[in-house]
Design a protein around this motif. Structure first.
Motif, PDB file in Angstrom:
ATOM      1  N   CYS A  31       0.860  -1.204   0.014  1.00  5.75           N
ATOM      2  CA  CYS A  31       0.079   0.003  -0.092  1.00  5.75           C
ATOM      3  C   CYS A  31       0.874   1.210   0.192  1.00  5.75           C
ATOM      4  CB  CYS A  31      -0.794  -0.066   1.213  1.00  5.75           C
ATOM      5  SG  CYS A  31      -1.981  -1.215   1.160  1.00  5.75           S
ATOM      6  N   SER A  32       0.555   2.143  -0.922  1.00  5.36           N
ATOM      7  CA  SER A  32       1.290   3.360  -0.854  1.00  5.36           C
ATOM      8  C   SER A  32       0.865   4.095   0.208  1.00  5.36           C
ATOM      9  CB  SER A  32       0.793   4.187  -2.235  1.00  5.36           C
ATOM     10  OG  SER A  32       1.128   3.750  -3.331  1.00  5.36           O
ATOM     11  N   GLY A  33       1.764   5.390   0.602  1.00  2.93           N
ATOM     12  CA  GLY A  33       1.337   6.087   1.841  1.00  2.93           C
ATOM     13  C   GLY A  33      -0.283   6.681   1.624  1.00  2.93           C
ATOM     14  N   GLN A  34      -0.753   6.528   2.728  1.00  2.00           N
ATOM     15  CA  GLN A  34      -2.007   7.363   2.919  1.00  2.00           C
ATOM     16  C   GLN A  34      -1.975   8.463   3.888  1.00  2.00           C
ATOM     17  OE1 GLN A  34      -5.040   6.976   1.303  1.00  2.00           O
ATOM     18  NE2 GLN A  34      -3.895   5.239  -0.021  1.00  2.00           N
ATOM     19  N   ILE A  35      -2.746   9.680   2.964  1.00  2.00           N
ATOM     20  CA  ILE A  35      -2.782  10.726   4.105  1.00  2.00           C
ATOM     21  C   ILE A  35      -4.231  11.069   4.586  1.00  2.00           C
ATOM     22  CG2 ILE A  35      -0.454  11.727   3.235  1.00  2.00           C
ATOM     23  CD1 ILE A  35      -2.431  13.494   1.437  1.00  2.00           C
ATOM     24  N   GLY A  36      -4.507  12.132   5.186  1.00  2.00           N
ATOM     25  CA  GLY A  36      -5.840  12.091   5.723  1.00  2.00           C
ATOM     26  C   GLY A  36      -7.025  12.943   5.153  1.00  2.00           C
ATOM     27  N   VAL A  78       5.386   4.943   9.385  1.00  4.55           N
ATOM     28  CA  VAL A  78       4.787   6.036   9.627  1.00  4.55           C
ATOM     29  C   VAL A  78       5.707   7.307   9.444  1.00  4.55           C
ATOM     30  CG1 VAL A  78       3.406   7.217  11.514  1.00  4.55           C
ATOM     31  CG2 VAL A  78       3.395   4.684  11.230  1.00  4.55           C
ATOM     32  N   TYR A  79       5.018   8.355   9.010  1.00 11.14           N
ATOM     33  CA  TYR A  79       5.720   9.650   8.812  1.00 11.14           C
ATOM     34  C   TYR A  79       5.008  10.567   9.493  1.00 11.14           C
ATOM     35  CZ  TYR A  79       7.662   6.857   5.321  1.00 11.14           C
ATOM     36  OH  TYR A  79       8.168   5.727   4.389  1.00 11.14           O
ATOM     37  N   ALA A 105       8.080   1.113  11.670  1.00 14.08           N
ATOM     38  CA  ALA A 105       8.989   2.203  11.719  1.00 14.08           C
ATOM     39  C   ALA A 105       8.172   3.280  11.646  1.00 14.08           C
ATOM     40  CB  ALA A 105      10.065   2.020  10.540  1.00 14.08           C
ATOM     41  N   THR A 106       8.636   4.316  12.427  1.00 14.01           N
ATOM     42  CA  THR A 106       8.120   5.776  12.858  1.00 14.01           C
ATOM     43  C   THR A 106       9.197   6.852  12.627  1.00 14.01           C
ATOM     44  OG1 THR A 106       6.396   4.822  14.356  1.00 14.01           O
ATOM     45  CG2 THR A 106       6.522   7.476  14.152  1.00 14.01           C
ATOM     46  N   ALA A 107       9.011   7.818  11.753  1.00 14.06           N
ATOM     47  CA  ALA A 107      10.020   8.734  11.562  1.00 14.06           C
ATOM     48  C   ALA A 107       9.479  10.204  11.433  1.00 14.06           C
ATOM     49  CB  ALA A 107      10.856   8.798  10.387  1.00 14.06           C
ATOM     50  N   GLU A 108      10.267  11.228  12.087  1.00  9.74           N
ATOM     51  CA  GLU A 108       9.541  12.668  11.925  1.00  9.74           C
ATOM     52  C   GLU A 108      10.167  13.078  10.712  1.00  9.74           C
ATOM     53  OE1 GLU A 108       9.198  16.059  15.136  1.00  9.74           O
ATOM     54  OE2 GLU A 108      11.100  15.895  14.482  1.00  9.74           O
ATOM     55  N   VAL A 109       9.485  13.877  10.076  1.00  7.24           N
ATOM     56  CA  VAL A 109       9.744  14.514   8.775  1.00  7.24           C
ATOM     57  C   VAL A 109       9.401  15.866   8.717  1.00  7.24           C
ATOM     58  CG1 VAL A 109       9.437  12.492   7.283  1.00  7.24           C
ATOM     59  CG2 VAL A 109       7.506  13.573   7.400  1.00  7.24           C
ATOM     60  N   SER A 110      10.007  16.614   7.832  1.00 13.45           N
ATOM     61  CA  SER A 110      10.027  17.890   7.705  1.00 13.45           C
ATOM     62  C   SER A 110       8.720  18.455   7.036  1.00 13.45           C
ATOM     63  CB  SER A 110      11.064  18.857   7.284  1.00 13.45           C
ATOM     64  OG  SER A 110      11.408  18.442   6.028  1.00 13.45           O
ATOM     65  N   ASN A 111       8.194  17.729   5.871  1.00 10.71           N
ATOM     66  CA  ASN A 111       7.131  18.225   5.237  1.00 10.71           C
ATOM     67  C   ASN A 111       6.534  16.867   4.403  1.00 10.71           C
ATOM     68  OD1 ASN A 111       5.218  19.721   4.138  1.00 10.71           O
ATOM     69  ND2 ASN A 111       6.452  20.845   2.822  1.00 10.71           N
ATOM     70  N   LEU A 112       5.098  17.110   4.330  1.00 12.29           N
ATOM     71  CA  LEU A 112       4.457  16.209   3.707  1.00 12.29           C
ATOM     72  C   LEU A 112       3.517  16.447   2.483  1.00 12.29           C
ATOM     73  CD1 LEU A 112       3.752  13.836   6.973  1.00 12.29           C
ATOM     74  CD2 LEU A 112       5.123  12.956   5.101  1.00 12.29           C
ATOM     75  N   PRO A 113       2.900  15.760   1.746  1.00 15.46           N
ATOM     76  CA  PRO A 113       2.173  16.156   0.753  1.00 15.46           C
ATOM     77  C   PRO A 113       1.030  16.890   1.349  1.00 15.46           C
ATOM     78  CG  PRO A 113       2.652  14.008   0.416  1.00 15.46           C
ATOM     79  CD  PRO A 113       3.195  14.235   1.580  1.00 15.46           C
ATOM     80  N   LYS A 114       0.466  17.757   0.511  1.00 16.24           N
ATOM     81  CA  LYS A 114      -0.667  18.635   0.919  1.00 16.24           C
ATOM     82  C   LYS A 114      -0.633  19.500   2.431  1.00 16.24           C
ATOM     83  CE  LYS A 114      -3.457  17.138  -2.512  1.00 16.24           C
ATOM     84  NZ  LYS A 114      -4.045  18.103  -3.440  1.00 16.24           N
ATOM     85  N   GLU A 119       1.483  10.623   7.487  1.00 17.44           N
ATOM     86  CA  GLU A 119       1.352   9.438   6.572  1.00 17.44           C
ATOM     87  C   GLU A 119       1.570   8.190   6.857  1.00 17.44           C
ATOM     88  OE1 GLU A 119       2.878   8.914   1.772  1.00 17.44           O
ATOM     89  OE2 GLU A 119       3.587  10.605   2.880  1.00 17.44           O
ATOM     90  N   ILE A 120       0.872   7.221   6.308  1.00 17.95           N
ATOM     91  CA  ILE A 120       1.464   5.691   6.845  1.00 17.95           C
ATOM     92  C   ILE A 120       1.244   5.002   5.399  1.00 17.95           C
ATOM     93  CG2 ILE A 120       0.549   3.829   8.013  1.00 17.95           C
ATOM     94  CD1 ILE A 120      -0.595   5.739  10.218  1.00 17.95           C
ATOM     95  N   ASP A 121       2.213   4.158   5.287  1.00 17.87           N
ATOM     96  CA  ASP A 121       1.855   3.000   4.017  1.00 17.87           C
ATOM     97  C   ASP A 121       2.257   1.611   4.848  1.00 17.87           C
ATOM     98  OD1 ASP A 121       4.917   2.210   4.618  1.00 17.87           O
ATOM     99  OD2 ASP A 121       5.647   3.593   3.282  1.00 17.87           O
ATOM    100  N   ALA A 122       1.908   0.517   4.220  1.00 18.32           N
ATOM    101  CA  ALA A 122       1.692  -0.509   4.716  1.00 18.32           C
ATOM    102  C   ALA A 122       1.980  -1.717   3.888  1.00 18.32           C
ATOM    103  CB  ALA A 122       0.375  -1.065   5.262  1.00 18.32           C
ATOM    104  N   ILE A 123       2.505  -2.891   4.153  1.00 20.81           N
ATOM    105  CA  ILE A 123       2.626  -4.263   3.610  1.00 20.81           C
ATOM    106  C   ILE A 123       2.001  -5.236   4.311  1.00 20.81           C
ATOM    107  CG2 ILE A 123       4.303  -6.034   2.834  1.00 20.81           C
ATOM    108  CD1 ILE A 123       6.451  -3.701   2.905  1.00 20.81           C
TER     109      ILE A 123
END
Length: 127
Positions: A31-36, A78-79, A105-114, A119-123
């Motif tokens: 699964c690609s990353g999903q956002i809210g 998780v981003y 895995a969870t990471a803090e990121v500086s920016n995300l889409p929109k 954002e979370i992706d899954a296998i």
């Protein structure tokens, strides 16, 4: 030869770039990353709590169309835009997955889409 299937559903937001909502290969669902984004309105929901819930609902919708479900998720990434939201993420994520605890895995990121907050992706494996 591995057969790949593209997953498309209107019950989750359309991809915001040149990628698929998910790809099924053999017994695996990527699964690609999903956002809210609420798939009915096309708008990003407000606030971190609502975004976490919407992301998880979106992932669930994609998994179902792919022939899987939340109980068959083996790994998520998780981003988070702000790691101070980690305790809330853990609470809502734990409630959503219940007794099932996929690798993560969870990471803090500086920016995300929109300009979303998570954002979370899954296998997963198919049912």
């Amino acid at each position: 030869m591995n057969k790949m299937k593209v997953v498309i559903t209107n019950n989750a937001p359309a991809a915001v770039g040149p990628y698929s909502q998910a790809i099924v290969v053999n017994n695996f669902v990527f699964c690609s990353g999903q956002i809210g984004i609420n798939p009915k309105t096309g708008n990003l929901v407000d606030g971190i709590e609502n975004q976490i819930k919407q992301v998880l609902f979106n992932l669930q919708a994609v998994l179902e169309v792919a022939g899987s479900d939340i109980k068959h998720v083996v790994k998520t990434t998780v981003y988070l835009k702000n790691m101070s939201n980690y305790p809330l993420l853990n609470q809502l994520y734990g409630d959503f997955f219940n007794d099932h605890k996929p690798a993560r895995a969870t990471a803090e990121v500086s920016n995300l889409p929109k300009d979303c907050l998570i954002e979370i992706d899954a296998i997963a494996v198919k049912n």
